[in-house]
Motif scaffolding. Structure first.
Motif, short mmCIF file in Angstrom:
data_model
loop_
_atom_site.label_atom_id
_atom_site.label_comp_id
_atom_site.label_asym_id
_atom_site.label_seq_id
_atom_site.Cartn_x
_atom_site.Cartn_y
_atom_site.Cartn_z
N CYS A 11 0.88 -1.19 0.00
CA CYS A 11 0.00 0.00 0.00
C CYS A 11 0.91 1.23 0.00
CB CYS A 11 -0.96 -0.02 1.18
SG CYS A 11 -0.18 -0.21 2.79
N ILE A 12 1.55 1.45 -1.15
CA ILE A 12 2.55 2.51 -1.29
C ILE A 12 1.96 3.70 -2.03
CG2 ILE A 12 4.88 3.03 -2.13
CD1 ILE A 12 5.22 -0.09 -2.37
N ALA A 13 1.99 4.85 -1.38
CA ALA A 13 1.55 6.08 -2.05
C ALA A 13 2.69 6.56 -2.95
CB ALA A 13 1.20 7.13 -1.02
N ILE A 14 2.48 6.46 -4.26
CA ILE A 14 3.52 6.83 -5.22
C ILE A 14 3.34 8.30 -5.62
CG2 ILE A 14 4.56 6.31 -7.47
CD1 ILE A 14 3.47 3.45 -7.14
N ASP A 58 7.24 12.53 -7.67
CA ASP A 58 8.71 12.54 -7.72
C ASP A 58 9.31 11.16 -7.38
OD1 ASP A 58 7.97 12.49 -5.09
OD2 ASP A 58 9.51 13.90 -4.41
N TRP A 59 8.51 10.09 -7.51
CA TRP A 59 8.95 8.75 -7.11
C TRP A 59 10.22 8.32 -7.84
CZ3 TRP A 59 9.48 4.78 -10.62
CH2 TRP A 59 8.89 4.97 -11.88
N GLY A 108 13.97 8.89 -6.46
CA GLY A 108 14.57 7.97 -5.50
C GLY A 108 15.33 6.83 -6.16
N LEU A 109 15.08 6.60 -7.46
CA LEU A 109 15.73 5.49 -8.17
C LEU A 109 17.22 5.73 -8.39
CD1 LEU A 109 13.01 4.61 -10.84
CD2 LEU A 109 13.41 3.54 -8.61
N SER A 110 17.67 6.97 -8.24
CA SER A 110 19.09 7.27 -8.44
C SER A 110 19.90 7.10 -7.15
CB SER A 110 19.27 8.70 -8.96
OG SER A 110 18.73 9.64 -8.02
N HIS A 111 19.20 6.81 -6.06
CA HIS A 111 19.87 6.62 -4.77
C HIS A 111 20.63 5.29 -4.78
CE1 HIS A 111 20.44 5.90 -0.46
NE2 HIS A 111 20.29 7.20 -0.30
N PRO A 112 21.82 5.22 -4.18
CA PRO A 112 22.60 3.97 -4.16
C PRO A 112 21.81 2.77 -3.62
CG PRO A 112 23.94 5.78 -3.34
CD PRO A 112 22.55 6.33 -3.54
N ASN A 113 20.91 3.02 -2.65
CA ASN A 113 20.10 1.94 -2.09
C ASN A 113 19.19 1.31 -3.13
OD1 ASN A 113 18.66 0.33 -0.04
ND2 ASN A 113 17.01 1.80 -0.35
N THR A 114 18.42 2.15 -3.83
CA THR A 114 17.49 1.63 -4.83
C THR A 114 18.23 1.05 -6.04
OG1 THR A 114 17.22 3.92 -5.56
CG2 THR A 114 15.48 3.03 -4.20
N LEU A 115 19.34 1.69 -6.42
CA LEU A 115 20.16 1.16 -7.52
C LEU A 115 20.73 -0.21 -7.15
CD1 LEU A 115 22.24 4.22 -8.85
CD2 LEU A 115 20.56 2.86 -10.13
N ASP A 140 13.35 4.21 8.50
CA ASP A 140 12.88 5.44 7.85
C ASP A 140 11.79 5.09 6.83
OD1 ASP A 140 12.51 7.71 6.26
OD2 ASP A 140 14.62 8.31 6.36
N PRO A 141 10.55 5.62 7.02
CA PRO A 141 9.44 5.31 6.10
C PRO A 141 9.74 5.65 4.65
CG PRO A 141 8.62 6.41 8.06
CD PRO A 141 10.11 6.50 8.12
N GLU A 142 10.46 6.74 4.41
CA GLU A 142 10.77 7.15 3.04
C GLU A 142 11.72 6.15 2.38
OE1 GLU A 142 11.48 11.39 0.98
OE2 GLU A 142 13.17 10.77 2.22
N VAL A 143 12.73 5.70 3.12
CA VAL A 143 13.67 4.70 2.59
C VAL A 143 12.94 3.40 2.31
CG1 VAL A 143 15.76 3.35 3.09
CG2 VAL A 143 15.65 5.75 3.77
N ILE A 144 12.05 3.01 3.23
CA ILE A 144 11.26 1.78 3.05
C ILE A 144 10.40 1.88 1.79
CG2 ILE A 144 9.35 0.40 4.00
CD1 ILE A 144 10.52 0.99 6.80
N ASN A 145 9.74 3.02 1.59
CA ASN A 145 8.88 3.22 0.42
C ASN A 145 9.66 3.14 -0.88
OD1 ASN A 145 6.31 3.36 1.45
ND2 ASN A 145 5.86 5.36 0.56
#
Length: 382
Positions: free
Chosen positions: A266-269, A272-273, A276-283, A345-350
């Protein structure tokens, strides 16, 4: 290769469960980004007994999922593909590579940062989704590929469970941990005494779960431990292990995993979603699942065969192993599960969840297209 009735039943339930997972995930994402957004997200955060509904699903119901994984693993060890070292070594090597290479790629991008704890996220494979995609290819799929992918995913999940136990445990209460293992010891004695009443083990399992929950070690580990003290016997239909495994297939595939998917996607997209894809975590998550999984699985399987430790079944070609590796990049359930343990962190989790969904979609699509082309070629050549 002849498939056992138990394997066929497991494969069919996972196939149907994977398709249902796909449906409920799309539904959950739709509701979380519709006019019902606030009410829908708030529902899963509703507190019951000091914990949210999502927490009860993740720490309670998912223990039953891990119990089923444990029972399936036990059956594979005693009667299935993991009975002999010769049969087990190929999926074991593949699973090992499929965990180490993705974790390595993630750490390459995140080591020394606040998100390095997410290295376990791209290590996991979602059995239901992977088998669900494979099943869409119909009877073109050789049984050796079905067995390889299933064994690979089960071993992979066991690896993920070990990772959770070792690296995602913060503070430990040794008193509660000792009590949990004391209950496990009592259940093991009952096993040796040939006590076959399932209720004895299930009640003991609930008590052990409570102690494990308060020990600091993730409570879902209870499911796997419990599986290995439930009497297996000869593995026949009258045994406690078979009865429980057979009973759990449908509730897990059609209720527990879909509920987990609903609660955790149940992710609110926001608009600017994509930033976050350029962050090392998501990459790290995306590259780990989409590139690391097929690379690790294929490379380690090839090394095992080259060194003479593993053998490649006649029906199983290297192009199919690559395809299985791509499907292994469907992390979903286990990846989301580890995300919730790795980050606060909710933002990192999302952003992590979005990366997992995107990577799983790409991996599933690539795996499906690759196998469709290679299996089509195989049919034409025969």
């Amino acid at each position: 290769m002849k498939l056992t009735k138990t394997f066929k039943a497991f494969f069919q339930s996972e196939k149907s469960g994977g398709l249902i997972l796909l449906f409920v995930t799309i539904l959950s994402l739709f509701l979380a980004n519709s006019i019902f957004q606030n009410d829908y997200i708030a529902f899963w955060e509703t507190n019951i007994g000091h914990h949210s509904i999502t927490h009860w699903i993740n720490d309670g119901l998912m223990t039953i999922f891990f119990l089923l994984i444990g029972l399936e693993l036990e059956r594979e060890i005693y009667q299935g593909e993991l009975t002999s070292i010769k049969n087990a070594s190929l999926p074991i090597f593949g699973a090992l590579g499929g965990m180490l290479i993705p974790a390595g790629i993630f750490l390459l991008l995140n080591f020394g940062t606040a998100t390095q704890n997410g290295a376990g996220i791209p290590m996991a494979t979602d059995i239901a989704f992977a088998i669900g995609i494979l099943s869409l290819l119909g009877n073109k799929v050789p049984s050796s590929l079905k067995v390889f992918l299933t064994a690979l995913a089960v071993i992979d999940d066991l690896g993920a469970i070990v990772v959770i136990a070792l690296f995602y445990t913060t503070t430990i209460s040794f008193l509660y941990l000792a009590l949990a293992f004391a209950v496990l010891g009592v259940l093991f004695i009952f096993n040796r005494m040939k006590v076959h009443n399932l209720y004895v083990y299930l009640i003991g399992g609930v008590i052990m779960w409570y102690f494990m929950l308060n020990s600091g070690v993730h409570a879902t580990i209870t499911g796997v431990l419990l599986a290995f003290v439930i009497p297996f016997g000869d593995g026949g239909k009258k045994t406690s292990s078979y009865k429980l495994q057979h009973f759990l297939h449908k509730p897990v595939a059609f209720f527990i995993l879909p509920l987990f998917a609903l609660a955790n996607t149940c992710i609110a997209i926001n608009s600017d979603w994509h930033e976050g894809l350029s962050h090392p975590n998501t990459l790290g998550i995306i590259l780990g699942l989409v590139v690391g999984k097929p690379l690790g699985i294929t490379l380690f399987a090839f090394l095992g065969v080259t060194l003479g430790i593993c053998t490649l079944p006649k029906e199983l070609k290297w192009s199919y192993v690559i395809g299985a590796g791509m499907l292994g990049g469907i992390g979903f359930t286990m990846s989301i599960f580890i995300t919730l343990l790795a980050f606060k962190d909710p933002e990192v989790i999302n952003f992590s969840k979005i990366a997992i969904l995107l990577a799983s979609f790409i991996a599933g699509l690539l795996g499906f297209i690759w196998l469709k082309l290679t299996l089509k070629k195989r049919i034409k050549n025969t």
